[in-house]
Design a protein around this motif. Sequence first.
Motif, PDB file in Angstrom:
ATOM      1  N   UNK A  83      -7.226  -8.233  16.296  1.00 36.57           N
ATOM      2  CA  UNK A  83      -8.336  -8.239  15.348  1.00 36.57           C
ATOM      3  C   UNK A  83      -8.303  -6.906  14.609  1.00 36.57           C
ATOM      4  N   UNK A  84      -8.763  -6.919  13.389  1.00 31.58           N
ATOM      5  CA  UNK A  84      -8.696  -5.724  12.546  1.00 31.58           C
ATOM      6  C   UNK A  84      -9.596  -4.606  13.087  1.00 31.58           C
ATOM      7  N   UNK A  85      -9.077  -3.372  13.109  1.00 30.07           N
ATOM      8  CA  UNK A  85      -9.945  -2.251  13.465  1.00 30.07           C
ATOM      9  C   UNK A  85     -10.997  -2.033  12.370  1.00 30.07           C
ATOM     10  N   UNK A  86     -12.019  -1.247  12.674  1.00 27.93           N
ATOM     11  CA  UNK A  86     -13.104  -1.019  11.705  1.00 27.93           C
ATOM     12  C   UNK A  86     -12.594  -0.434  10.393  1.00 27.93           C
ATOM     13  N   UNK A  87     -11.704   0.544  10.484  1.00 31.06           N
ATOM     14  CA  UNK A  87     -11.180   1.212   9.290  1.00 31.06           C
ATOM     15  C   UNK A  87      -9.655   1.231   9.357  1.00 31.06           C
ATOM     16  N   UNK A  88      -9.018   0.768   8.291  1.00 33.47           N
ATOM     17  CA  UNK A  88      -7.556   0.818   8.234  1.00 33.47           C
ATOM     18  C   UNK A  88      -7.101   0.636   6.795  1.00 33.47           C
ATOM     19  N   UNK A  89      -5.855   0.999   6.544  1.00 35.73           N
ATOM     20  CA  UNK A  89      -5.230   0.802   5.236  1.00 35.73           C
ATOM     21  C   UNK A  89      -4.033  -0.118   5.417  1.00 35.73           C
ATOM     22  N   UNK A  90      -3.916  -1.120   4.563  1.00 38.54           N
ATOM     23  CA  UNK A  90      -2.750  -1.994   4.614  1.00 38.54           C
ATOM     24  C   UNK A  90      -1.543  -1.278   4.021  1.00 38.54           C
ATOM     25  N   UNK A  91      -0.422  -1.378   4.687  1.00 35.54           N
ATOM     26  CA  UNK A  91       0.811  -0.736   4.229  1.00 35.54           C
ATOM     27  C   UNK A  91       1.806  -1.785   3.730  1.00 35.54           C
ATOM     28  N   UNK A  92       2.006  -2.851   4.522  1.00 39.95           N
ATOM     29  CA  UNK A  92       3.009  -3.854   4.150  1.00 39.95           C
ATOM     30  C   UNK A  92       2.769  -5.163   4.884  1.00 39.95           C
ATOM     31  N   UNK A  93       3.277  -6.239   4.295  1.00 44.70           N
ATOM     32  CA  UNK A  93       3.312  -7.541   4.948  1.00 44.70           C
ATOM     33  C   UNK A  93       4.675  -7.653   5.631  1.00 44.70           C
ATOM     34  N   UNK A  94       4.673  -8.061   6.887  1.00 42.71           N
ATOM     35  CA  UNK A  94       5.908  -8.093   7.670  1.00 42.71           C
ATOM     36  C   UNK A  94       6.186  -9.486   8.207  1.00 42.71           C
ATOM     37  N   UNK A  95       7.460  -9.823   8.299  1.00 37.25           N
ATOM     38  CA  UNK A  95       7.913 -11.041   8.959  1.00 37.25           C
ATOM     39  C   UNK A  95       9.147 -10.705   9.775  1.00 37.25           C
ATOM     40  N   UNK A  96       9.270 -11.335  10.937  1.00 35.01           N
ATOM     41  CA  UNK A  96      10.449 -11.116  11.765  1.00 35.01           C
ATOM     42  C   UNK A  96      10.689 -12.344  12.627  1.00 35.01           C
ATOM     43  N   UNK A  97      11.838 -12.357  13.291  1.00 29.19           N
ATOM     44  CA  UNK A  97      12.134 -13.424  14.240  1.00 29.19           C
ATOM     45  C   UNK A  97      13.061 -12.908  15.322  1.00 29.19           C
ATOM     46  N   UNK A  98      13.250 -13.729  16.335  1.00 26.44           N
ATOM     47  CA  UNK A  98      14.095 -13.330  17.472  1.00 26.44           C
ATOM     48  C   UNK A  98      15.518 -13.854  17.337  1.00 26.44           C
ATOM     49  N   UNK A  99      15.843 -14.374  16.177  1.00 30.41           N
ATOM     50  CA  UNK A  99      17.168 -14.953  15.956  1.00 30.41           C
ATOM     51  C   UNK A  99      18.248 -13.913  16.270  1.00 30.41           C
ATOM     52  N   UNK A 100      19.247 -14.334  17.022  1.00 28.13           N
ATOM     53  CA  UNK A 100      20.357 -13.448  17.350  1.00 28.13           C
ATOM     54  C   UNK A 100      20.113 -12.555  18.549  1.00 28.13           C
TER      55      UNK A 100
ATOM     56  N   UNK B  90       0.838  -1.206   0.000  1.00 30.91           N
ATOM     57  CA  UNK B  90       0.000   0.000   0.000  1.00 30.91           C
ATOM     58  C   UNK B  90       0.861   1.239   0.000  1.00 30.91           C
ATOM     59  N   UNK B  91       0.273   2.337   0.381  1.00 29.18           N
ATOM     60  CA  UNK B  91       0.992   3.613   0.419  1.00 29.18           C
ATOM     61  C   UNK B  91       1.809   3.729   1.702  1.00 29.18           C
ATOM     62  N   UNK B  92       3.082   4.104   1.543  1.00 27.43           N
ATOM     63  CA  UNK B  92       3.915   4.371   2.711  1.00 27.43           C
ATOM     64  C   UNK B  92       3.784   5.847   3.073  1.00 27.43           C
ATOM     65  N   UNK B  93       4.169   6.158   4.286  1.00 29.32           N
ATOM     66  CA  UNK B  93       4.119   7.525   4.808  1.00 29.32           C
ATOM     67  C   UNK B  93       5.445   7.831   5.482  1.00 29.32           C
ATOM     68  N   UNK B  94       5.617   9.076   5.940  1.00 26.92           N
ATOM     69  CA  UNK B  94       6.836   9.380   6.692  1.00 26.92           C
ATOM     70  C   UNK B  94       6.918   8.490   7.938  1.00 26.92           C
ATOM     71  N   UNK B  95       8.124   8.140   8.355  1.00 27.17           N
ATOM     72  CA  UNK B  95       8.281   7.255   9.509  1.00 27.17           C
ATOM     73  C   UNK B  95       7.568   7.776  10.762  1.00 27.17           C
ATOM     74  N   UNK B  96       7.079   6.828  11.556  1.00 31.51           N
ATOM     75  CA  UNK B  96       6.448   7.152  12.828  1.00 31.51           C
ATOM     76  C   UNK B  96       7.324   6.620  13.957  1.00 31.51           C
ATOM     77  N   UNK B  97       6.923   6.873  15.189  1.00 32.31           N
ATOM     78  CA  UNK B  97       7.650   6.408  16.357  1.00 32.31           C
ATOM     79  C   UNK B  97       7.238   4.959  16.657  1.00 32.31           C
TER      80      UNK B  97
END
Length: 127
Positions: A44-61, A28-35
């Motif tokens: 659970x999904x809020x009533x209204x939102x825009x998808x920005x990106x699919x994310x994956x992460x892990x605790x490795x390291x 989706x559309x990116x915006x300036x970085x947030x905190x």
Amino acid sequence: MTVAIRYMFFVGLLILQGCSNTSSIVVGDTRPPTNPEEVKVYLTAPDTYEEVALLESNSKGAWAPGDQAKTNVVIERLKREAASLGANGILLTGTQDVDGLYTAAGNSGVVTPIRYKAGSAIAIFVP
């Protein structure tokens, strides 16, 4: 190798291990970085939102003893990545335990089993 050079090599490996293992696919559309501290976690999904990106992460390291500490590392890494894309929320889609192997530096042949956490989320912007 002298002891000092081996020590510096080992410290360098530890620093590299601490690097974040997070990936994103912008959908989706990116915006300036947030905190990252202001990024909310949704189960659970809020009533209204825009998808920005699919994310994956892990605790490795990460130096995180225990399952909860490893999960916290995953959530913080997901929030940091979402914030870098301008999202103000993450919609958590799952976490799981992952079994892997850690190979010691050099030719020692030492391989140690490790367990870390992995997680996925959708970075979202909630107006």
